[in-house]
Design a protein around this motif. Structure first.
Motif, PDB file in Angstrom:
ATOM      1  N   ARG A  23     -61.656-151.856   5.368  1.00 62.42           N
ATOM      2  CA  ARG A  23     -63.018-151.697   4.865  1.00 62.42           C
ATOM      3  C   ARG A  23     -63.989-152.280   5.876  1.00 62.42           C
ATOM      4  NH1 ARG A  23     -63.751-150.006   0.100  1.00 62.42           N
ATOM      5  NH2 ARG A  23     -62.203-149.875  -1.508  1.00 62.42           N
ATOM      6  N   PHE A  24     -65.152-151.634   5.992  1.00 62.24           N
ATOM      7  CA  PHE A  24     -66.147-152.035   6.973  1.00 62.24           C
ATOM      8  C   PHE A  24     -67.518-152.139   6.326  1.00 62.24           C
ATOM      9  CE2 PHE A  24     -62.921-149.409   9.045  1.00 62.24           C
ATOM     10  CZ  PHE A  24     -62.474-150.269  10.030  1.00 62.24           C
ATOM     11  N   SER A  25     -68.354-152.992   6.885  1.00 62.36           N
ATOM     12  CA  SER A  25     -69.735-153.083   6.427  1.00 62.36           C
ATOM     13  C   SER A  25     -70.490-151.854   6.941  1.00 62.36           C
ATOM     14  CB  SER A  25     -70.392-154.355   6.961  1.00 62.36           C
ATOM     15  OG  SER A  25     -70.491-154.292   8.369  1.00 62.36           O
ATOM     16  N   VAL A  26     -71.645-151.603   6.355  1.00 62.48           N
ATOM     17  CA  VAL A  26     -72.454-150.455   6.773  1.00 62.48           C
ATOM     18  C   VAL A  26     -72.872-150.627   8.235  1.00 62.48           C
ATOM     19  CG1 VAL A  26     -74.613-149.216   6.364  1.00 62.48           C
ATOM     20  CG2 VAL A  26     -73.260-150.001   4.446  1.00 62.48           C
ATOM     21  N   GLU A  27     -73.194-151.845   8.613  1.00 63.32           N
ATOM     22  CA  GLU A  27     -73.599-152.095  10.002  1.00 63.32           C
ATOM     23  C   GLU A  27     -72.475-151.740  10.980  1.00 63.32           C
ATOM     24  OE1 GLU A  27     -73.941-154.551   7.563  1.00 63.32           O
ATOM     25  OE2 GLU A  27     -76.057-154.131   7.242  1.00 63.32           O
ATOM     26  N   PHE A  32     -69.771-146.887  14.799  1.00 65.96           N
ATOM     27  CA  PHE A  32     -68.623-146.048  15.125  1.00 65.96           C
ATOM     28  C   PHE A  32     -69.089-144.762  15.809  1.00 65.96           C
ATOM     29  CE2 PHE A  32     -65.511-147.535  11.551  1.00 65.96           C
ATOM     30  CZ  PHE A  32     -65.541-148.805  12.082  1.00 65.96           C
ATOM     31  N   GLN A  33     -68.332-144.319  16.795  1.00 65.06           N
ATOM     32  CA  GLN A  33     -68.619-143.059  17.496  1.00 65.06           C
ATOM     33  C   GLN A  33     -68.693-141.895  16.509  1.00 65.06           C
ATOM     34  OE1 GLN A  33     -69.205-142.599  20.793  1.00 65.06           O
ATOM     35  NE2 GLN A  33     -69.528-140.423  20.449  1.00 65.06           N
ATOM     36  N   ARG A  34     -67.874-141.943  15.498  1.00 61.04           N
ATOM     37  CA  ARG A  34     -67.791-140.894  14.483  1.00 61.04           C
ATOM     38  C   ARG A  34     -69.132-140.652  13.773  1.00 61.04           C
ATOM     39  NH1 ARG A  34     -62.864-140.485  11.066  1.00 61.04           N
ATOM     40  NH2 ARG A  34     -63.381-138.945   9.535  1.00 61.04           N
ATOM     41  N   TYR A  35     -69.937-141.708  13.625  1.00 61.40           N
ATOM     42  CA  TYR A  35     -71.196-141.608  12.882  1.00 61.40           C
ATOM     43  C   TYR A  35     -72.430-141.703  13.776  1.00 61.40           C
ATOM     44  CZ  TYR A  35     -67.983-142.439   9.057  1.00 61.40           C
ATOM     45  OH  TYR A  35     -66.942-142.348   8.178  1.00 61.40           O
ATOM     46  N   ARG A  36     -72.285-141.473  15.067  1.00 59.66           N
ATOM     47  CA  ARG A  36     -73.424-141.588  15.988  1.00 59.66           C
ATOM     48  C   ARG A  36     -74.603-140.707  15.565  1.00 59.66           C
ATOM     49  NH1 ARG A  36     -72.968-145.230  20.563  1.00 59.66           N
ATOM     50  NH2 ARG A  36     -71.094-146.223  19.819  1.00 59.66           N
ATOM     51  N   GLY A  37     -74.346-139.500  15.155  1.00 62.29           N
ATOM     52  CA  GLY A  37     -75.414-138.583  14.777  1.00 62.29           C
ATOM     53  C   GLY A  37     -75.979-138.843  13.390  1.00 62.29           C
ATOM     54  N   ARG A  38     -75.338-139.703  12.628  1.00 63.65           N
ATOM     55  CA  ARG A  38     -75.767-139.946  11.249  1.00 63.65           C
ATOM     56  C   ARG A  38     -75.929-141.428  10.963  1.00 63.65           C
ATOM     57  NH1 ARG A  38     -72.307-135.198   8.888  1.00 63.65           N
ATOM     58  NH2 ARG A  38     -73.759-133.591   9.479  1.00 63.65           N
ATOM     59  N   SER A  39     -76.172-142.217  11.983  1.00 66.14           N
ATOM     60  CA  SER A  39     -76.256-143.667  11.799  1.00 66.14           C
ATOM     61  C   SER A  39     -77.428-144.065  10.913  1.00 66.14           C
ATOM     62  CB  SER A  39     -76.343-144.377  13.147  1.00 66.14           C
ATOM     63  OG  SER A  39     -77.500-143.970  13.846  1.00 66.14           O
ATOM     64  N   ASP A  40     -78.475-143.245  10.851  1.00 65.46           N
ATOM     65  CA  ASP A  40     -79.607-143.544   9.978  1.00 65.46           C
ATOM     66  C   ASP A  40     -79.324-143.170   8.524  1.00 65.46           C
ATOM     67  OD1 ASP A  40     -79.516-140.877  10.678  1.00 65.46           O
ATOM     68  OD2 ASP A  40     -81.684-140.589  10.497  1.00 65.46           O
ATOM     69  N   ILE A  61     -71.395-139.000   2.740  1.00 63.10           N
ATOM     70  CA  ILE A  61     -72.150-138.082   3.602  1.00 63.10           C
ATOM     71  C   ILE A  61     -71.954-136.644   3.147  1.00 63.10           C
ATOM     72  CG2 ILE A  61     -72.271-137.118   5.937  1.00 63.10           C
ATOM     73  CD1 ILE A  61     -71.677-139.965   6.965  1.00 63.10           C
ATOM     74  N   GLU A  62     -70.726-136.287   2.809  1.00 65.60           N
ATOM     75  CA  GLU A  62     -70.443-134.917   2.372  1.00 65.60           C
ATOM     76  C   GLU A  62     -71.187-134.582   1.081  1.00 65.60           C
ATOM     77  OE1 GLU A  62     -66.610-132.171   1.224  1.00 65.60           O
ATOM     78  OE2 GLU A  62     -66.332-133.885   2.555  1.00 65.60           O
ATOM     79  N   ARG A  63     -71.189-135.521   0.113  1.00 58.67           N
ATOM     80  CA  ARG A  63     -71.936-135.293  -1.138  1.00 58.67           C
ATOM     81  C   ARG A  63     -73.412-135.096  -0.854  1.00 58.67           C
ATOM     82  NH1 ARG A  63     -68.708-139.475  -3.106  1.00 58.67           N
ATOM     83  NH2 ARG A  63     -70.415-140.925  -2.747  1.00 58.67           N
ATOM     84  N   PHE A  64     -73.965-135.892   0.039  1.00 59.50           N
ATOM     85  CA  PHE A  64     -75.380-135.769   0.370  1.00 59.50           C
ATOM     86  C   PHE A  64     -75.675-134.436   1.041  1.00 59.50           C
ATOM     87  CE2 PHE A  64     -78.816-136.248   3.455  1.00 59.50           C
ATOM     88  CZ  PHE A  64     -79.851-136.607   2.602  1.00 59.50           C
ATOM     89  N   MET A  65     -74.840-134.052   1.960  1.00 61.32           N
ATOM     90  CA  MET A  65     -75.081-132.807   2.715  1.00 61.32           C
ATOM     91  C   MET A  65     -74.930-131.569   1.840  1.00 61.32           C
ATOM     92  SD  MET A  65     -76.016-133.971   5.548  1.00 61.32           S
ATOM     93  CE  MET A  65     -76.043-132.616   6.691  1.00 61.32           C
TER      94      MET A  65
END
Length: 70
Positions: A23-27, A32-40, A61-65
């Motif tokens: 588990r990871f914090s939001v920060e 992560f490279q995986r979320y570079r385009g969606r860091s905001d 992210i998928e639910r939001f999109m």
């Protein structure tokens, strides 16, 4: 079928439980490279005080999109 032979006095192996997903914090997730385009997007979707797995972040992210646009 052949049975597995054990040595006398040997401890029986216990089946190991799979390790829980880390588990990871939001920060941390936003770095992560995986979320570079969606860091905001991650801080807006996920709570700051809770920790999430990568699968949970992906699902948020998928639910939001897939949300409806009015």
């Amino acid at each position: 079928m052949a049975e597995k032979k054990t040595k006398p006095g040997a401890k029986a192996e216990k089946p190991t439980a799979p390790a829980p997903d880390p588990r990871f914090s939001v920060e941390k997730l936003t770095g992560f490279q995986r979320y570079r385009g969606r860091s905001d997007l991650l801080p807006a979707l996920l709570g700051k005080k809770k920790k999430y797995t990568v699968a949970e972040a992906d699902a948020a992210i998928e639910r939001f999109m897939k949300g409806r646009v009015n």
